[in-house]
Every structure is written in C-alpha cells, then in structure tokens.
Write a protein that holds these residues in place. Structure first.
Motif, PDB file in Angstrom:
ATOM      1  N   VAL A   1      18.775   1.658 -24.802  1.00 32.72           N
ATOM      2  CA  VAL A   1      18.169   0.348 -23.918  1.00 32.72           C
ATOM      3  C   VAL A   1      19.639   0.081 -22.608  1.00 32.72           C
ATOM      4  O   VAL A   1      18.721   0.668 -21.322  1.00 32.72           O
ATOM      5  CB  VAL A   1      17.003  -1.148 -24.283  1.00 32.72           C
ATOM      6  N   GLU A   2      20.668  -0.515 -23.628  1.00 30.20           N
ATOM      7  CA  GLU A   2      21.804  -0.244 -22.178  1.00 30.20           C
ATOM      8  C   GLU A   2      21.747   0.982 -21.558  1.00 30.20           C
ATOM      9  O   GLU A   2      22.241   0.658 -20.047  1.00 30.20           O
ATOM     10  CB  GLU A   2      22.698  -0.776 -22.746  1.00 30.20           C
ATOM     11  N   PHE A   3      22.022   1.634 -22.337  1.00 33.96           N
ATOM     12  CA  PHE A   3      22.325   3.053 -21.965  1.00 33.96           C
ATOM     13  C   PHE A   3      21.476   3.791 -20.960  1.00 33.96           C
ATOM     14  O   PHE A   3      21.761   3.886 -20.146  1.00 33.96           O
ATOM     15  CB  PHE A   3      22.579   4.550 -22.687  1.00 33.96           C
ATOM     16  N   SER A   4      20.439   3.483 -21.020  1.00 37.00           N
ATOM     17  CA  SER A   4      18.756   3.591 -20.519  1.00 37.00           C
ATOM     18  C   SER A   4      19.243   2.822 -19.089  1.00 37.00           C
ATOM     19  O   SER A   4      19.507   3.098 -17.532  1.00 37.00           O
ATOM     20  CB  SER A   4      18.006   3.688 -20.780  1.00 37.00           C
ATOM     21  N   GLU A   5      19.610   1.397 -19.029  1.00 32.38           N
ATOM     22  CA  GLU A   5      19.384   0.720 -17.865  1.00 32.38           C
ATOM     23  C   GLU A   5      20.474   1.198 -16.859  1.00 32.38           C
ATOM     24  O   GLU A   5      20.878   0.888 -15.918  1.00 32.38           O
ATOM     25  CB  GLU A   5      20.205  -1.141 -18.463  1.00 32.38           C
ATOM     26  N   ARG A   6      22.320   1.021 -17.065  1.00 32.95           N
ATOM     27  CA  ARG A   6      23.659   1.999 -16.598  1.00 32.95           C
ATOM     28  C   ARG A   6      22.947   2.864 -15.979  1.00 32.95           C
ATOM     29  O   ARG A   6      23.506   3.251 -14.564  1.00 32.95           O
ATOM     30  CB  ARG A   6      24.383   2.193 -18.138  1.00 32.95           C
ATOM     31  N   ASN A   7      22.288   3.840 -16.368  1.00 31.28           N
ATOM     32  CA  ASN A   7      21.636   5.199 -15.469  1.00 31.28           C
ATOM     33  C   ASN A   7      20.514   4.849 -14.757  1.00 31.28           C
ATOM     34  O   ASN A   7      20.935   5.592 -13.520  1.00 31.28           O
ATOM     35  CB  ASN A   7      20.790   6.205 -16.035  1.00 31.28           C
ATOM     36  N   ALA A   8      19.928   3.655 -14.508  1.00 27.40           N
ATOM     37  CA  ALA A   8      18.225   3.341 -13.834  1.00 27.40           C
ATOM     38  C   ALA A   8      19.800   2.624 -12.972  1.00 27.40           C
ATOM     39  O   ALA A   8      19.652   2.834 -11.465  1.00 27.40           O
ATOM     40  CB  ALA A   8      17.400   2.697 -14.188  1.00 27.40           C
ATOM     41  N   ARG A   9      20.448   1.466 -12.672  1.00 32.91           N
ATOM     42  CA  ARG A   9      21.794   1.566 -12.079  1.00 32.91           C
ATOM     43  C   ARG A   9      22.305   2.507 -11.148  1.00 32.91           C
ATOM     44  O   ARG A   9      22.652   1.873 -10.029  1.00 32.91           O
ATOM     45  CB  ARG A   9      22.043   0.121 -12.600  1.00 32.91           C
ATOM     46  N   PHE A  10      22.238   3.198 -11.895  1.00 36.48           N
ATOM     47  CA  PHE A  10      23.585   4.246 -10.941  1.00 36.48           C
ATOM     48  C   PHE A  10      22.984   5.243 -10.187  1.00 36.48           C
ATOM     49  O   PHE A  10      22.911   5.436  -9.450  1.00 36.48           O
ATOM     50  CB  PHE A  10      24.601   5.147 -12.376  1.00 36.48           C
ATOM     51  N   TYR A  11      21.399   5.051 -10.778  1.00 34.14           N
ATOM     52  CA  TYR A  11      20.669   6.709  -9.577  1.00 34.14           C
ATOM     53  C   TYR A  11      20.032   5.632  -7.845  1.00 34.14           C
ATOM     54  O   TYR A  11      20.121   5.443  -7.525  1.00 34.14           O
ATOM     55  CB  TYR A  11      19.288   6.298 -10.742  1.00 34.14           C
ATOM     56  N   ARG A  12      19.932   4.057  -8.747  1.00 35.43           N
ATOM     57  CA  ARG A  12      19.625   2.796  -7.494  1.00 35.43           C
ATOM     58  C   ARG A  12      20.969   2.511  -6.431  1.00 35.43           C
ATOM     59  O   ARG A  12      21.511   2.908  -5.514  1.00 35.43           O
ATOM     60  CB  ARG A  12      19.861   1.468  -8.373  1.00 35.43           C
ATOM     61  N   GLN A  13      22.082   2.488  -7.021  1.00 33.76           N
ATOM     62  CA  GLN A  13      23.511   3.384  -6.639  1.00 33.76           C
ATOM     63  C   GLN A  13      23.809   4.306  -5.364  1.00 33.76           C
ATOM     64  O   GLN A  13      24.089   4.407  -4.327  1.00 33.76           O
ATOM     65  CB  GLN A  13      24.393   2.333  -6.857  1.00 33.76           C
ATOM     66  N   ASP A  14      23.066   5.501  -6.537  1.00 36.17           N
ATOM     67  CA  ASP A  14      23.205   6.183  -5.621  1.00 36.17           C
ATOM     68  C   ASP A  14      22.215   6.015  -4.247  1.00 36.17           C
ATOM     69  O   ASP A  14      22.458   6.926  -3.265  1.00 36.17           O
ATOM     70  CB  ASP A  14      23.036   7.337  -6.601  1.00 36.17           C
TER      71      ASP A  14
END
Length: 596
Positions: free
Chosen positions: A344-357
């Motif tokens: 779940v944390e792995f998924s959250e990390r990718n969501a945060r990176f997408y948001r930063q992008d």
C-alpha cells in the motif's frame, strides 16, 4: 513557443529509479524500460542523435510516457521484466522469450528441500524472490547450508518408507551436511524448526537464528571447544553481514488490487496496482478534480469502481489505506504492517510522485491554477480566513549588538516581490534586544502603510518563536490591526509554527508546500537582513578609520568616500588629489595618518 505535452512530461520526470513506458497515439504500449534515474534515462532518447535506426523509429512514434517509481534499481529491473511478460510491447524483443528470473523454493513436502528454480509450480511450495541474478540465489543457498544441515536428495521421505528402512544415509551425512532424516535420525519437528529459521533468514529476519547461535557459541566456549565456537562465530558474522535482497512484491500475494489516494484542496490522485502471482503487472494513477470539499473516503470508492471497470479487473481482494464502503462481493483489507502494508505504501509513493509531476506540469502550462491551489493549501494549513496572496516576513540581524538592523521581505502569490523588500536600521533600541527591535520595525512598517493608504498583507511571518511573536503583536495592538492581519511565528529548531494565544505549536509535514513557502520566506528575510547588516558594518568600519583622524569629521569622510570609493584608494592618492576634495591642510593630515 508553446511546449507539447510530451516536452512537459520530459521536464517533470523524477530523478528516482523506476520503470518507464512509451505509448503511441492510440494508447498502445511500445516499449518498457528500467532506469536508475528516470529523468536522465528517458531524456537521453530525445537529447542526442540516435545511431540505431530501430530506436529512431521508436522515438518517432512516442506520443506519451508513463512511469512507476520504485525504491531501488534492482526493483526496477524486476518490475520491467514483469511488465514485459504481461504486455509484450512491440519493441521489447530481448525479454519476449520464456526466460524468467530465479526464485528460491521451499518445497511442499515432509522434509522440505530448499533449492533454486526459474519455474514456479502451484503445488503449495513457497517461492522467495525473484532475484536479479542466479549467483545471488546460490550465495544465499550456500549461506543457509553453511548454517543448517539440510537434505539435498529427492527421495520420498514418507513415514512408511522411512520406517521400512527403504533408504540409507549417504555421503552428505558423513560430511556433516545432513542429519539423515531418511533413516529417521532427525525428527520432523526439529527439521521444520530449521526451515522456520531459514524462512526468516530469507526475509532478512535473523533474530531467532542469531540468538540461538550466540547462546551456543558461549556454551562451546565454556566447554573449551574453541574450534567449534569459532565456527559458530563465523556463521554469526555471515548472518549479520547478509542483507536480504529486495523484492517488488511478496510472492505469497496473489490476485490483488491495491489502491491508495493522496489529495489537496482541489484535486485527488488515486493510484491503482494490479498484483498477479506476486508480480506487479499494472500501475496507473487517476487525477480527480474536486467540485466541493469531498473527503478522501468519499472519492476513493468512486475511483476504485471506475478503475476496475476501465481495466476489466475481476479480482475479489483489495488492499486499501483505510476502510471504505464497496460491494459486498469484494474483500477489503486494510493492512497495518508487513508486506501487505508495504505494498500500500508503494502505491502511495507512486501517487505522490504523480502528484508532484502534475504540479511541475501545471506550473508550466497553467501557472494561475498552481497559484490558486497553493493559496488554498496555505489557507487550510494555517487556519486563515482568506488566501495569503500577500505575505510579509520579518527578521532581525545584529552581532554582539553592533549595527542592529531588520529586514522585511514580501511575497505575492507565493513568489518573492523583491522590489518591495525593505531594510530597517534600529533607532529606538539600545543594545542587542531582539524583542524590542521586532516591536519597533513592525510598528514602523504598518504605521507607514496605513499613513500612505497602501494595502496590508493577509499574513505576517515572524522569524522566531513565542517571544518574537508576542513582540510583534504589541505593535499590531497599538495600531489596532490585531485580528485584521493574520500573524504566525516560525521557530528554527523544529520548524514549529506558533499562533497568537496558542501555546501548542503546529507541526507541518516536512514535505508540505506550505512549510516550504514559509521556510523560503524566513531564509530570504535572513539573507536580505544579513546582507544589509554586513554592508552597514563595512561602512561603519571605513568611516571610523577616517573619522579617527584629527580634524576629519563625518562630512569630510563622506566626501572622500564619494570621490575615491574606498579607504585603499584614499591611501594610494597623492596629497594634491586629496586636496582637491578636502583642501591642503586636511589633505596633509589624511595623507600622513593613513601611511603611519
């Protein structure tokens, strides 16, 4: 010149390791690749002349890029393999055969064998990995066998056959590598205890094994069996130095959909991952524009249903960051620890990176939206009644009480407005009294803005804790501005945010954009104040050198500096040159004094 969506994507890629995917105009995947730095690797396709004709054709067809961020380059390699196997992109020819990465298998049998394999068989056996290289698996297996005696034969060690004496102990027994369960010389319980310890070692959890071996080493030392104790010590060192190899997903996790959500006041970002046979086969992030102030718990169920329909997912088990209401045929798991929680944390990390992008892209293509989102975020985080479009920050500067000064910097829409910066020389305070200095400069600043009819800021930031904040509040009270302008203090040590009348500080997330803007304000005020303080000290030192000469006052010193610019040039000037500015009598005094 307006930039294309592809150019914007290239500019906003992260420096992190991960996997990138190229798509054509129809949305068909062209290529999957791994990278230690996504930004550098993907940009290399577009920033240099490509010698390979096939690669030039590939680049010519690229319409969009997606990426998945992982922790390590090894994870990127494994995830790349998974995605190629699942989607078989046209230009990934090297991994479209049946080659796969190695696993370590604990066989499902009475006395389990442990061996490397490239083929997974669904017979109840346990598989750990995958690993990027077979030599890693062999090294791990050597470690296990050097610590624990295990059987390597492929006999069927059923109770009946062992009891009937069907097998005889082999050379491995005589070498000390096996305890001969084939002849009943090792019972099933003790063998499985070994396997339990080995399972933990593979995962990187060595606690039980280390405790046992340390206790055994002390026993052998007391018995003066030093050679055996040394052998145990070497095993302990091997275990302590071994680092469990990272995996993308625990192989036991099968047929699962993973969802996570991160959000700000205007948008939410939901990441979706599909896991099959312990492998991540898909990752996609959806952006949702909020129309009201919808909570994450309201948005996530809608996004789950939309994404599952879009990708035709019929998986019954879902891992989520918090409970939500979904159809009864779906099993919702909210993991609190272990491999499921890491997923779940792995998924959250990718969501945060997408948001930063997206933030980076918005700054380029829609700066007004970025400013509005930032102002809304700051309003929410700092409990303000209106957006802080105009912010002012104050900082004091003095060294041992000399030349005390203060600085006021101004930000508009989250950016420095340097033409509006102001310096203050402290006039009414004797000695190094930061609190009194703060009271003076805040009063002078806003008394002048009121007198001149200028607009007032929505937020004042004071560089300091409760004491500095209270000093600034005195001036706002005297000017009847308390409650009209919001004011906060920021203490440097732990970045605490203090509010008037509230003894308990606010701690913002270290990655918060609100905290980043406040830190930038504080640092800019400090820089601006220090620069002015340094200039004042320099001018003061120069003036004191000249004014120390008998017969030379402040006006004469100022005239000399205006003409010659520095004491060094005054010292190099002739008497006649000096006399043109201050007359022959004082010129002679300056000339002789500076050469003593």
């Amino acid at each position: 010149m307006e930039q294309t969506p592809l150019e914007i994507q290239l500019k906003t890629l992260p420096e992190s390791p991960g996997v990138y995917q190229f798509f054509d105009r129809e949305g068909k995947m062209l290529y999957v690749g791994k990278a230690k730095s996504l930004k550098k690797r993907v940009s290399s396709y577009f920033n240099k002349r490509l010698e390979n004709g096939k690669t030039r054709v590939l680049v010519g067809k690229i319409d969009s890029i997606r990426h998945i961020v992982v922790r390590t380059e090894s994870d990127a390699l494994l995830l790349e393999n998974n995605l190629i196997k699942e989607h078989q992109p046209r230009y990934n020819i090297l991994l479209r055969d049946d080659k796969t990465y190695p696993w370590l298998c604990i066989k499902n049998e009475r006395f389990p064998r442990i061996f490397p394999t490239r083929k997974r068989i669904e017979d109840g056996s346990e598989y750990f990995g995958p690993y990027t290289q077979m030599r890693t698996v062999r090294a791990l297996l050597d470690l296990i066998r050097s610590v624990y005696p295990l059987r390597t034969c492929n006999y069927d060690l059923s109770e009946e056959k062992v009891a009937a004496g069907k097998y005889k102990k082999c050379l491995e027994y005589h070498l000390g590598n096996c305890l001969a369960p084939c002849e009943g010389l090792q019972d099933e319980a003790s063998y499985h205890n070994q396997v339990d310890d080995i399972r933990e070692i593979i995962k990187g959890n060595f606690g039980a094994s280390l405790t046992y071996f340390r206790h055994r080493m002390k026993e052998l030392a007391v018995e003066m069996a030093f050679e055996q104790a040394q052998a145990i010590k070497e095993k302990i060192e091997i275990l302590e130095n071994y680092q469990a190899k990272s995996t993308v997903v625990n192989p036991k996790i099968d047929q699962v959909d993973v969802f996570s959500i991160v959000s700000d006041p205007t948008h939410a970002y939901v990441n979706f991952m599909q896991v099959s046979h312990g492998l991540v086969v898909r990752s996609h992030t959806m952006e949702i524009k909020k129309k009201l102030e919808e909570a994450d718990a309201d948005l996530l169920p809608l996004a789950i249903l939309e994404l599952r329909e879009r990708f035709n997912s019929d998986t019954r088990e879902l891992y989520l960051p918090f409970p939500v209401s979904l159809p009864e045929d779906l099993k919702v798991v909210v993991p609190q620890k272990g491999d499921k929680r890491k997923l779940v944390e792995f998924s959250e990390r990718n969501a945060r990176f997408y948001r930063q992008d997206r933030f980076k892209q918005i700054r380029i293509i829609d700066p007004d939206r970025h400013v509005k989102r930032l102002m809304q975020q700051m309003k929410t985080d700092l409990r303000l009644s209106e957006e802080p479009r105009h912010i002012e920050c104050f900082d004091n500067s003095n060294i041992q009480g000399s030349n005390p000064v203060a600085a006021c910097v101004v930000f508009r829409d989250g950016k420095p407005a340097k033409k509006e910066y102001r310096h203050f020389n402290i006039k009414t305070v004797e000695g190094p009294d930061d609190f009194a200095s703060m009271t003076e400069v805040v009063h002078r600043r806003y008394r002048r803005l009121l007198q001149e009819g200028e607009s007032l800021p929505q937020l004042i930031v004071i560089d300091g804790g409760k004491g500095q904040l209270s000093a600034a509040l005195k001036s706002l009270d005297e000017l009847s501005l308390r409650g009209t302008i919001a004011i906060i203090g920021i203490a440097k040590r732990l970045e605490e945010i203090y509010f008037p009348g509230d003894p308990i500080p606010l701690y913002l997330d270290k990655k918060s954009e609100t905290l980043r803007v406040i830190q930038q304000l504080r640092n800019e005020a400090h820089r601006f104040g220090i620069t002015h303080h340094r200039n004042r000290r320099s001018k003061s030192a120069i003036s004191s050198v000249l004014e120390g000469i008998d017969g030379i006052g402040e006006k004469t010193a100022r005239d000399l500096l205006r003409k010659f610019k520095s004491v060094k040039r005054i010292r190099q000037a002739s008497v006649d040159d000096l006399a043109e500015v201050v007359g022959p009598s004082r010129a002679r005094k300056v000339y002789e004094s500076l050469r003593e």
